[in-house]
Write a protein that holds these residues in place. Sequence first.
Motif, PDB file in Angstrom:
ATOM      1  N   PHE A 152       0.074   2.866  -9.694  1.00 37.50           N
ATOM      2  CA  PHE A 152      -0.220   3.141  -8.439  1.00 37.50           C
ATOM      3  C   PHE A 152       0.794   2.362  -7.421  1.00 37.50           C
ATOM      4  N   ARG A 153       1.430   1.287  -7.817  1.00 40.56           N
ATOM      5  CA  ARG A 153       2.135   0.736  -7.058  1.00 40.56           C
ATOM      6  C   ARG A 153       3.651   1.644  -6.881  1.00 40.56           C
ATOM      7  N   GLU A 154       3.918   2.013  -8.148  1.00 40.05           N
ATOM      8  CA  GLU A 154       5.203   3.060  -8.216  1.00 40.05           C
ATOM      9  C   GLU A 154       4.870   4.197  -7.311  1.00 40.05           C
ATOM     10  N   LEU A 155       3.621   4.698  -7.567  1.00 45.43           N
ATOM     11  CA  LEU A 155       3.432   5.833  -6.792  1.00 45.43           C
ATOM     12  C   LEU A 155       3.665   6.062  -5.528  1.00 45.43           C
ATOM     13  N   GLY A 156       3.051   5.014  -4.958  1.00 47.16           N
ATOM     14  CA  GLY A 156       3.187   4.522  -3.535  1.00 47.16           C
ATOM     15  C   GLY A 156       4.531   4.708  -3.195  1.00 47.16           C
ATOM     16  N   GLN A 157       5.596   3.939  -3.921  1.00 47.78           N
ATOM     17  CA  GLN A 157       6.911   4.060  -3.365  1.00 47.78           C
ATOM     18  C   GLN A 157       7.476   5.458  -3.530  1.00 47.78           C
ATOM     19  N   ALA A 158       7.013   6.288  -4.449  1.00 43.72           N
ATOM     20  CA  ALA A 158       7.577   7.594  -4.494  1.00 43.72           C
ATOM     21  C   ALA A 158       7.050   8.513  -3.341  1.00 43.72           C
ATOM     22  N   GLN A 159       5.868   8.334  -2.952  1.00 47.68           N
ATOM     23  CA  GLN A 159       5.123   8.890  -1.851  1.00 47.68           C
ATOM     24  C   GLN A 159       5.997   8.734  -0.463  1.00 47.68           C
ATOM     25  N   LEU A 160       6.293   7.203  -0.485  1.00 52.85           N
ATOM     26  CA  LEU A 160       6.982   7.005   0.610  1.00 52.85           C
ATOM     27  C   LEU A 160       8.282   7.472   0.793  1.00 52.85           C
ATOM     28  N   ASP A 161       9.036   7.555  -0.260  1.00 54.72           N
ATOM     29  CA  ASP A 161      10.223   8.212  -0.344  1.00 54.72           C
ATOM     30  C   ASP A 161      10.354   9.786   0.124  1.00 54.72           C
ATOM     31  N   LEU A 162       9.279  10.437  -0.306  1.00 54.66           N
ATOM     32  CA  LEU A 162       8.867  11.828   0.181  1.00 54.66           C
ATOM     33  C   LEU A 162       8.182  11.904   1.352  1.00 54.66           C
ATOM     34  N   GLY A 163       8.356  10.744   2.177  1.00 52.97           N
ATOM     35  CA  GLY A 163       7.680  10.817   3.775  1.00 52.97           C
ATOM     36  C   GLY A 163       6.253  10.841   3.703  1.00 52.97           C
ATOM     37  N   GLN A 164       5.474  10.685   2.520  1.00 50.71           N
ATOM     38  CA  GLN A 164       3.680  10.678   2.569  1.00 50.71           C
ATOM     39  C   GLN A 164       3.250   9.435   3.093  1.00 50.71           C
ATOM     40  N   SER A 165       3.500   8.969   4.085  1.00 52.36           N
ATOM     41  CA  SER A 165       2.962   7.689   4.289  1.00 52.36           C
ATOM     42  C   SER A 165       1.596   7.264   4.262  1.00 52.36           C
ATOM     43  N   GLU A 166       0.618   8.382   4.465  1.00 54.30           N
ATOM     44  CA  GLU A 166      -0.800   8.097   4.519  1.00 54.30           C
ATOM     45  C   GLU A 166      -1.340   8.070   2.804  1.00 54.30           C
ATOM     46  N   ALA A 167      -0.626   8.849   2.051  1.00 55.41           N
ATOM     47  CA  ALA A 167      -0.891   8.939   0.571  1.00 55.41           C
ATOM     48  C   ALA A 167      -0.280   7.678  -0.016  1.00 55.41           C
ATOM     49  N   ALA A 168       0.750   7.080   0.668  1.00 56.16           N
ATOM     50  CA  ALA A 168       1.424   5.913  -0.005  1.00 56.16           C
ATOM     51  C   ALA A 168       0.580   4.769   0.229  1.00 56.16           C
ATOM     52  N   LEU A 169      -0.136   4.786   1.363  1.00 53.53           N
ATOM     53  CA  LEU A 169      -0.871   3.740   2.001  1.00 53.53           C
ATOM     54  C   LEU A 169      -2.157   3.662   1.021  1.00 53.53           C
ATOM     55  N   LYS A 170      -2.734   4.608   0.646  1.00 53.52           N
ATOM     56  CA  LYS A 170      -3.797   4.855  -0.193  1.00 53.52           C
ATOM     57  C   LYS A 170      -3.561   4.316  -1.630  1.00 53.52           C
ATOM     58  N   SER A 171      -2.267   4.621  -2.148  1.00 50.70           N
ATOM     59  CA  SER A 171      -1.705   4.115  -3.315  1.00 50.70           C
ATOM     60  C   SER A 171      -1.547   2.609  -3.568  1.00 50.70           C
ATOM     61  N   PHE A 172      -1.004   2.068  -2.300  1.00 51.97           N
ATOM     62  CA  PHE A 172      -0.629   0.700  -2.383  1.00 51.97           C
ATOM     63  C   PHE A 172      -1.841  -0.154  -2.330  1.00 51.97           C
ATOM     64  N   MET A 224       3.133  -3.718   1.607  1.00 52.85           N
ATOM     65  CA  MET A 224       3.031  -2.370   1.836  1.00 52.85           C
ATOM     66  C   MET A 224       1.811  -1.891   2.637  1.00 52.85           C
ATOM     67  N   VAL A 225       0.921  -2.461   2.068  1.00 58.01           N
ATOM     68  CA  VAL A 225      -0.448  -1.953   2.984  1.00 58.01           C
ATOM     69  C   VAL A 225      -0.693  -2.426   4.339  1.00 58.01           C
ATOM     70  N   ALA A 226       0.019  -3.935   4.522  1.00 54.73           N
ATOM     71  CA  ALA A 226       0.036  -4.444   5.928  1.00 54.73           C
ATOM     72  C   ALA A 226       1.090  -3.599   6.687  1.00 54.73           C
ATOM     73  N   ALA A 227       2.262  -3.397   6.353  1.00 59.60           N
ATOM     74  CA  ALA A 227       3.407  -2.418   7.065  1.00 59.60           C
ATOM     75  C   ALA A 227       2.880  -1.083   7.482  1.00 59.60           C
ATOM     76  N   LEU A 228       1.922  -0.478   6.481  1.00 55.75           N
ATOM     77  CA  LEU A 228       1.731   0.993   6.478  1.00 55.75           C
ATOM     78  C   LEU A 228       0.382   0.972   7.627  1.00 55.75           C
ATOM     79  N   SER A 229      -0.475   0.048   7.452  1.00 53.01           N
ATOM     80  CA  SER A 229      -1.579   0.076   8.239  1.00 53.01           C
ATOM     81  C   SER A 229      -1.353  -0.307   9.740  1.00 53.01           C
ATOM     82  N   GLU A 230      -0.336  -0.976   9.891  1.00 56.09           N
ATOM     83  CA  GLU A 230      -0.041  -1.458  11.438  1.00 56.09           C
ATOM     84  C   GLU A 230       1.450  -1.420  11.406  1.00 56.09           C
ATOM     85  N   ALA A 231       2.148  -0.585  12.015  1.00 54.52           N
ATOM     86  CA  ALA A 231       3.501  -0.375  11.943  1.00 54.52           C
ATOM     87  C   ALA A 231       4.235  -1.640  12.441  1.00 54.52           C
ATOM     88  N   GLY A 232       5.313  -1.996  11.688  1.00 54.31           N
ATOM     89  CA  GLY A 232       5.919  -3.208  11.770  1.00 54.31           C
ATOM     90  C   GLY A 232       5.308  -4.515  11.719  1.00 54.31           C
TER      91      GLY A 232
END
Length: 377
Positions: free
Chosen positions: A127-147, A163-171
């Motif tokens: 799931f950690r690696e899947l989040g990275q792949a999804q983020l590289d694909l521009g799928q931030s919501e899916a990446a958040l769920k994976s992380f 990554m959960v913190a960064a994607l939940s609240e920008a920056g």
Amino acid sequence: MKKPVGAVSKGLPTNPILALRANELLAKGQQLESQGKIAEAARISAELVQVAPNLAEAHQLMGSLAMRTGAADIAAMSLERALALKPRSADLHVALAQALLALKQPQRAADLLNKGRTIHPNDPGIFRELGQAQLDLGQSEAALKSFARATKLRPTDLYASHMVAALSEAGAPDRAYVAELFDSYADTFDAHLTGKLEYRVPEALTKMLADHDMTSGPTLDVGCGTGLMGAALPETFRPIDGVDIAPRMVAKAAERSIYRTLRTGDAAAVIAADPDLSGPYGLIAATDVFIYVGEITDLLAQLTERLAPRGVIAFSVETHDGDGIAIRSSGRFAHSRTYILDLAARFSLELVAEQPQPIRLEREVPIPGQLYLLQRR
């Protein structure tokens, strides 16, 4: 259940002499890899693959070594062979996905990991690696769920939490992750960063300052790390004060004996509370700091307050072509030019100079960045 004496492991040659040799080579290759003796381990792995071509661990070792030398294409081929021989291995799903991400093939990595999670629905690494792949694909919501899933399965994974913190609240980074990242890196930081990763930001910023006749301190080195920026500055910028979130990095900076004051902790909190860091400063430097902070509005406000009249803030950022701030699968933030210039205008900072500058190499590829000199009006 223990294997009976004389049983042959899956993939080993049926010839007992060759099987014994394969086991010896595998153990030796893994030992050499753990010792960082990559060239020797690679020679062992090449022989091992010849002796035991159907042993998944042989191809996995070759793939792991190839990744460590930046040969992601060779790694992917070796790891694909290993996974074909051992198709239910969670570790091989993760390792092959990492190679595919290094080859800029996030869709292939995501497809592989989605298959892997059906086999291993509770493996945090997948799931950690899947989040990275999804983020590289521009799928931030899916990446958040994976992380988030990775964090639930392995609460000690600071990267996934970050990554959960960064994607939940920008920056919004996870500061524990940033501190641990640099503390674990302290002993090898200078040699690895300036050598293998070709990091040249302190020298480039120092040259920019000289080119624009900015030569006076005192200096505040924000995110001073081991002191690479402080060491790059000429005597005219002293005395130099420094602050960094990682205690072991600050200890390394102290060994240089170039800092007047050194403090440990979150930069914004420390600078706000410590009268020894109140300035005024002729120069405030922040090399590769904002990329771990994300939203820098509050920090930049504090830094501006501590500038002397006509004082300068010199800093680097990773760049992206969109608006605002973006979180990368590396765990670092990228800042757009419009975001930086909007903040400069907000705090009455004049843009003196900017220039593109690779921040470092990552998987042998330069990371695009930008250097800025902003001067208090």
